[in-house]
Design a protein around this motif. Structure first.
Motif, mmCIF file in Angstrom:
data_model
loop_
_atom_site.group_PDB
_atom_site.id
_atom_site.type_symbol
_atom_site.label_atom_id
_atom_site.label_comp_id
_atom_site.label_asym_id
_atom_site.label_seq_id
_atom_site.Cartn_x
_atom_site.Cartn_y
_atom_site.Cartn_z
ATOM 1 N N THR A 239 0.796 -1.279 -0.071
ATOM 2 C CA THR A 239 0.080 0.023 0.114
ATOM 3 C C THR A 239 0.762 1.226 0.083
ATOM 4 O OG1 THR A 239 -0.192 0.147 2.615
ATOM 5 C CG2 THR A 239 -1.695 -0.925 1.029
ATOM 6 N N THR A 275 -4.202 3.202 -1.403
ATOM 7 C CA THR A 275 -4.131 2.674 -2.688
ATOM 8 C C THR A 275 -2.932 1.610 -2.815
ATOM 9 O OG1 THR A 275 -4.554 4.775 -3.372
ATOM 10 C CG2 THR A 275 -3.501 3.424 -4.883
ATOM 11 N N ASP A 309 -5.708 11.967 -5.185
ATOM 12 C CA ASP A 309 -6.731 11.304 -5.814
ATOM 13 C C ASP A 309 -7.513 11.931 -6.657
ATOM 14 O OD1 ASP A 309 -8.986 9.812 -6.057
ATOM 15 O OD2 ASP A 309 -9.150 9.434 -3.987
ATOM 16 N N THR A 312 -10.382 8.240 -10.228
ATOM 17 C CA THR A 312 -10.137 6.368 -10.582
ATOM 18 C C THR A 312 -8.598 6.300 -10.441
ATOM 19 O OG1 THR A 312 -9.465 7.340 -12.940
ATOM 20 C CG2 THR A 312 -11.755 6.854 -12.364
ATOM 21 N N HIS A 313 -7.694 7.300 -10.198
ATOM 22 C CA HIS A 313 -6.279 6.867 -10.050
ATOM 23 C C HIS A 313 -5.774 7.695 -8.649
ATOM 24 C CE1 HIS A 313 -6.855 5.599 -14.155
ATOM 25 N NE2 HIS A 313 -5.562 4.932 -14.165
ATOM 26 N N PRO A 379 -3.969 2.812 -10.846
ATOM 27 C CA PRO A 379 -5.406 2.542 -10.629
ATOM 28 C C PRO A 379 -5.849 2.515 -9.192
ATOM 29 C CG PRO A 379 -4.727 1.394 -12.577
ATOM 30 C CD PRO A 379 -3.449 1.712 -11.703
ATOM 31 N N LYS A 380 -7.001 2.937 -8.592
ATOM 32 C CA LYS A 380 -7.325 2.964 -7.373
ATOM 33 C C LYS A 380 -7.915 1.474 -7.199
ATOM 34 C CE LYS A 380 -9.238 5.835 -4.972
ATOM 35 N NZ LYS A 380 -10.206 7.005 -4.513
ATOM 36 N N SER A 381 -8.489 0.737 -8.178
ATOM 37 C CA SER A 381 -8.960 -0.345 -8.168
ATOM 38 C C SER A 381 -8.178 -1.483 -8.873
ATOM 39 C CB SER A 381 -10.631 -0.327 -8.737
ATOM 40 O OG SER A 381 -11.067 -1.710 -8.901
ATOM 41 N N GLN A 382 -7.747 -2.213 -8.120
ATOM 42 C CA GLN A 382 -6.915 -3.388 -8.594
ATOM 43 C C GLN A 382 -7.116 -4.686 -8.081
ATOM 44 O OE1 GLN A 382 -2.739 -2.318 -9.432
ATOM 45 N NE2 GLN A 382 -3.056 -0.610 -8.331
ATOM 46 N N PRO A 383 -8.111 -5.522 -8.294
ATOM 47 C CA PRO A 383 -8.645 -6.742 -7.643
ATOM 48 C C PRO A 383 -7.900 -7.861 -7.739
ATOM 49 C CG PRO A 383 -10.145 -6.215 -9.515
ATOM 50 C CD PRO A 383 -9.304 -4.848 -9.378
#
Length: 390
Positions: A239, A275, A309, A312-313, A379-383
């Protein structure tokens, strides 16, 4: 009978109601069938589902696949009496079907390996089709399908399934190679923690032992935290908060050496701290700014780390007002084929592009005497990317 008309009317009402219910049920059944698609669409969906399930079982690679589970799905896909996946090199048989067919599958796989091509075999208990699984030009094993009679569709389908299995194993090997490359790149970054820095850090600590023992103790703890994080072995991701803790330890050690010549400003939006970022992606940028931007100048300078922030990123910017560099030299140092002392900067750029595409690399702005600004966006979302705490 006086009640006959009433009975007839009542019977008519009941029959009408039953017909209405039957029509409603039939209509709903028809709509449900239509929602499921045509026979061809359902067959396609079933084929794709079985192929996906078998792929998941095989994508462990040539070293750790799960062929037993894959054989079960491939048997359903081929509509065969039994299916075996035979690792010809290790002589392992993963069979979905009667256990007594295992020895036959092993013999067929040996014949297929010798010939390197698909073959049909007749046995007392029925027919069998064997097709080689060829990976990187070598026969890794074979798919063997058993049926009462080996008709043309089964023969062709078995060959196609063997080729598909080979593709899955090759993709798994590619995934393993990427993981090995990522680990090698991390080792390269760790190698940039030079003996020169370690020597300087320990010298700075030693200088405070007699004059300021509490400061020396704090610096020893910072050095321990920095090295523990840098050499941890768990995971390719972390993180931003964890990375910034390492950056803090590094900067404390450098400030002990630089004194008033190094000023640090942190402008971190709290919402960016969670993040997920590639491990050792910010710390090398900070080290590069200190070593190549500020240290060469007599006056030192100011290092600024900003995290914002944009929805999205998360964007992280490392700025220094040091000596800067020629943009032509910058292009050369990011060239993978050119020698460079800025290996950390190049390594981070390469890893970001591998993870997030050609447009996901570093953005560097610099000029001689004008300092340097290095920006990365993740990217903030990286599943698919998990963090591992060291």
């Amino acid at each position: 009978m006086p009640d006959a008309p009433l009975l007839a009317a009542a019977l008519g009402v009941v029959v009408g109601a039953l017909l209405t219910v039957a029509l409603v049920v039939a209509r709903r059944f028809a709509l449900a069938s239509r929602d499921l698609g045509s026979d061809a669409e359902r067959a396609t969906h079933r084929t794709l589902h079985l192929a996906a399930a078998a792929a998941a079982a095989l994508r462990g690679g040539r070293d750790e696949p799960d062929p037993a589970r894959a054989a079960r799905h491939l048997r359903a896909l081929l509509s065969a009496d039994a299916v075996a996946i035979v690792d010809a090199g290790a002589d392992r048989v993963s069979l979905d079907g009667p256990e007594e067919l295992a020895s036959s599958a092993r013999r067929i796989a040996a014949r297929v390996r010798e010939s390197g091509r698909r073959q049909v075999f007749s046995m007392p208990e029925g027919d069998a089709v064997g097709a080689p699984i060829v990976v990187d030009g070598q026969v890794w094993g074979a798919v063997v399908a058993f049926a009462g009679a080996a008709r043309g569709p089964l023969v062709r389908a078995t060959g196609d399934v063997a080729q598909w299995c080979a593709a899955q194993l090759e993709l798994a090997d590619l995934d393993a190679s990427r993981a090995a490359l990522a680990e090698a790149e991390l080792r390269a970054l760790r190698a940039q923690i030079s003996p020169h820095f370690i020597y300087n850090a320990l010298t700075a600590i030693a200088s405070f032992i007699s004059t300021d023992p509490p400061r020396a103790r704090d610096l020893v703890l910072e050095f321990a935290d920095f090295t523990r994080y840098s050499f941890r072995r768990q995971g390719e991701f972390t993180t931003l908060a964890e990375e910034l803790r390492s950056v803090h330890s590094y900067l404390e050690l450098e400030r002990a050496r630089f004194g008033d010549r190094l000023s640090v400003r942190l402008r971190i939006a709290p919402e960016t701290l969670a993040t997920v970022i590639p491990f050792l992606s910010v710390q090398p940028l900070v080290e590069n700014a200190v070593r190549h931007g500020l240290e060469p100048g007599e006056r030192g300078g100011v290092l600024t780390v900003t995290a914002t922030d944009d929805g999205t990123h998360t964007e992280v910017v490392v700025d220094d007002d040091g000596v800067g560099m020629d943009p032509v030299e910058l292009a050369a140092l990011l060239d993978l084929d050119a020698p460079s002392t800025h290996v950390g900067l190049r390594n981070v750029d390469t890893r970001l592009r591998q993870l997030y595409g050609p447009g996901g690399g570093l953005v560097v702005e610099t000029n001689v005497g004008a300092g340097t600004s290095v920006r990365l966006r993740v990217p903030k979302s990286q599943p698919r990317h998990e963090t591992a705490r060291g």
